[in-house]
Design a protein around this motif. Sequence first.
Motif, short mmCIF file in Angstrom:
data_model
loop_
_atom_site.label_atom_id
_atom_site.label_comp_id
_atom_site.label_asym_id
_atom_site.label_seq_id
_atom_site.Cartn_x
_atom_site.Cartn_y
_atom_site.Cartn_z
N ASP A 252 -4.59 16.19 -29.22
CA ASP A 252 -4.99 15.31 -28.07
C ASP A 252 -5.00 16.24 -26.70
O ASP A 252 -4.07 16.69 -26.29
N THR A 253 -6.20 16.27 -26.37
CA THR A 253 -6.15 17.05 -25.22
C THR A 253 -6.91 16.15 -23.91
O THR A 253 -7.69 15.17 -24.20
N ASN A 254 -6.45 16.49 -22.82
CA ASN A 254 -6.77 15.53 -21.63
C ASN A 254 -7.69 16.22 -20.88
O ASN A 254 -7.30 17.24 -20.17
N ASP A 255 -8.90 15.69 -20.78
CA ASP A 255 -10.03 16.47 -20.09
C ASP A 255 -9.97 16.33 -18.76
O ASP A 255 -10.29 17.19 -17.90
N SER A 256 -8.93 15.51 -18.16
CA SER A 256 -9.03 15.14 -16.63
C SER A 256 -7.71 16.06 -16.19
O SER A 256 -7.29 16.12 -15.15
N ALA A 257 -7.13 16.95 -16.94
CA ALA A 257 -6.08 17.89 -16.76
C ALA A 257 -6.52 18.58 -15.64
O ALA A 257 -7.46 19.41 -15.55
N GLN A 258 -5.42 18.90 -14.57
CA GLN A 258 -5.85 19.76 -13.41
C GLN A 258 -4.77 20.72 -13.19
O GLN A 258 -3.54 20.54 -13.24
N VAL A 259 -5.30 21.90 -13.10
CA VAL A 259 -4.21 23.17 -12.74
C VAL A 259 -4.19 23.26 -11.23
O VAL A 259 -5.11 23.29 -10.57
N ILE A 260 -2.77 23.45 -10.86
CA ILE A 260 -2.72 23.73 -9.50
C ILE A 260 -1.77 24.88 -9.26
O ILE A 260 -0.64 24.85 -9.98
N ILE A 261 -1.99 25.66 -8.59
CA ILE A 261 -1.53 26.90 -8.29
C ILE A 261 -1.30 27.34 -6.79
O ILE A 261 -2.04 26.81 -6.00
N GLU A 262 -0.51 28.25 -6.55
CA GLU A 262 -0.56 28.73 -5.08
C GLU A 262 -1.49 29.69 -4.93
O GLU A 262 -1.86 30.52 -6.03
N GLY A 263 -2.23 29.78 -3.85
CA GLY A 263 -3.42 30.42 -3.38
C GLY A 263 -3.88 30.45 -2.02
O GLY A 263 -2.88 30.02 -1.17
N PHE A 264 -4.91 30.44 -1.58
CA PHE A 264 -5.47 30.47 -0.17
C PHE A 264 -6.63 29.71 0.06
O PHE A 264 -7.37 29.45 -0.67
N ARG A 265 -6.37 29.09 1.32
CA ARG A 265 -7.66 28.28 1.77
C ARG A 265 -7.80 28.57 3.31
O ARG A 265 -6.99 29.29 3.95
N VAL A 266 -9.15 28.53 3.61
CA VAL A 266 -9.21 28.77 4.95
C VAL A 266 -9.47 27.39 6.05
O VAL A 266 -10.05 26.47 5.56
N GLN A 267 -8.37 27.50 6.79
CA GLN A 267 -8.13 26.00 7.73
C GLN A 267 -8.95 26.28 8.88
O GLN A 267 -9.14 27.20 9.65
N MET A 268 -9.90 25.23 9.17
CA MET A 268 -10.84 25.06 10.11
C MET A 268 -10.22 24.33 11.47
O MET A 268 -10.84 24.56 12.38
N LEU A 269 -9.56 23.36 11.07
CA LEU A 269 -9.02 22.40 12.24
C LEU A 269 -7.71 21.80 11.71
O LEU A 269 -7.55 21.34 10.46
N ALA A 270 -7.00 21.36 12.66
CA ALA A 270 -5.82 20.76 12.56
C ALA A 270 -5.79 19.73 13.79
O ALA A 270 -5.92 19.94 15.00
N THR A 271 -5.99 18.23 13.45
CA THR A 271 -6.00 17.22 14.58
C THR A 271 -5.34 16.07 14.22
O THR A 271 -5.20 15.74 13.01
N GLY A 272 -5.04 15.38 15.26
CA GLY A 272 -4.34 13.74 14.91
C GLY A 272 -5.49 12.89 14.84
O GLY A 272 -5.26 11.71 14.38
N ASP A 273 -6.86 13.32 15.05
CA ASP A 273 -7.87 12.38 15.06
C ASP A 273 -8.65 12.47 13.61
O ASP A 273 -9.18 13.56 13.46
N ARG A 274 -8.33 11.56 12.80
CA ARG A 274 -9.07 11.50 11.46
C ARG A 274 -10.37 11.66 11.43
O ARG A 274 -11.08 12.20 10.76
N GLY A 275 -10.96 10.90 12.59
CA GLY A 275 -12.71 10.76 12.59
C GLY A 275 -13.12 12.19 12.99
O GLY A 275 -14.07 12.69 12.34
N LYS A 276 -12.36 12.95 13.72
CA LYS A 276 -13.03 14.24 14.10
C LYS A 276 -12.75 15.20 13.00
O LYS A 276 -13.67 16.03 12.41
N ALA A 277 -11.75 15.09 12.26
CA ALA A 277 -11.46 15.87 10.91
C ALA A 277 -12.56 15.48 9.64
O ALA A 277 -13.19 16.40 9.35
N GLU A 278 -13.07 14.11 9.91
CA GLU A 278 -14.16 13.78 8.75
C GLU A 278 -15.45 14.29 9.35
O GLU A 278 -16.23 14.72 8.54
N ASN A 279 -15.67 14.51 10.52
CA ASN A 279 -16.84 14.65 11.45
C ASN A 279 -17.10 16.25 11.03
O ASN A 279 -18.13 16.58 10.40
#
Length: 90
Positions: A1-28
């Motif tokens: 039995d294998t689960n095709d939707s299994a997701q692996v999460i590990i520590e790594g890096f992302r590039v952050q573009m913005l931090a804001t209290g305004d959800r609309g600004k983030a979505e835009n």
Amino acid sequence: DTNDSAQVIIEGFRVQMLATGDRGKAENLKNELFLNYVDDIYVVFEAPNYKVRMGNFIDRKNAEQFRQILVNSGYPSAWIIRTRIEPKIK
């Protein structure tokens, strides 16, 4: 039995573009970035801010190369953060 939707999460890096209290600004910004950088764009809520992050980098060097591309493309405030990522499984 294998689960095709299994997701692996590990520590790594992302590039952050913005931090804001305004959800609309983030979505835009996410929508703007999506026009040129098709995938791996995330809006993450970490109270009290919505954070726009890009990429799933295991290696900080690769994250830095991508950050430099973004800086050269008009996003000078992009910075690298260490976080959980979803690596591409081949």
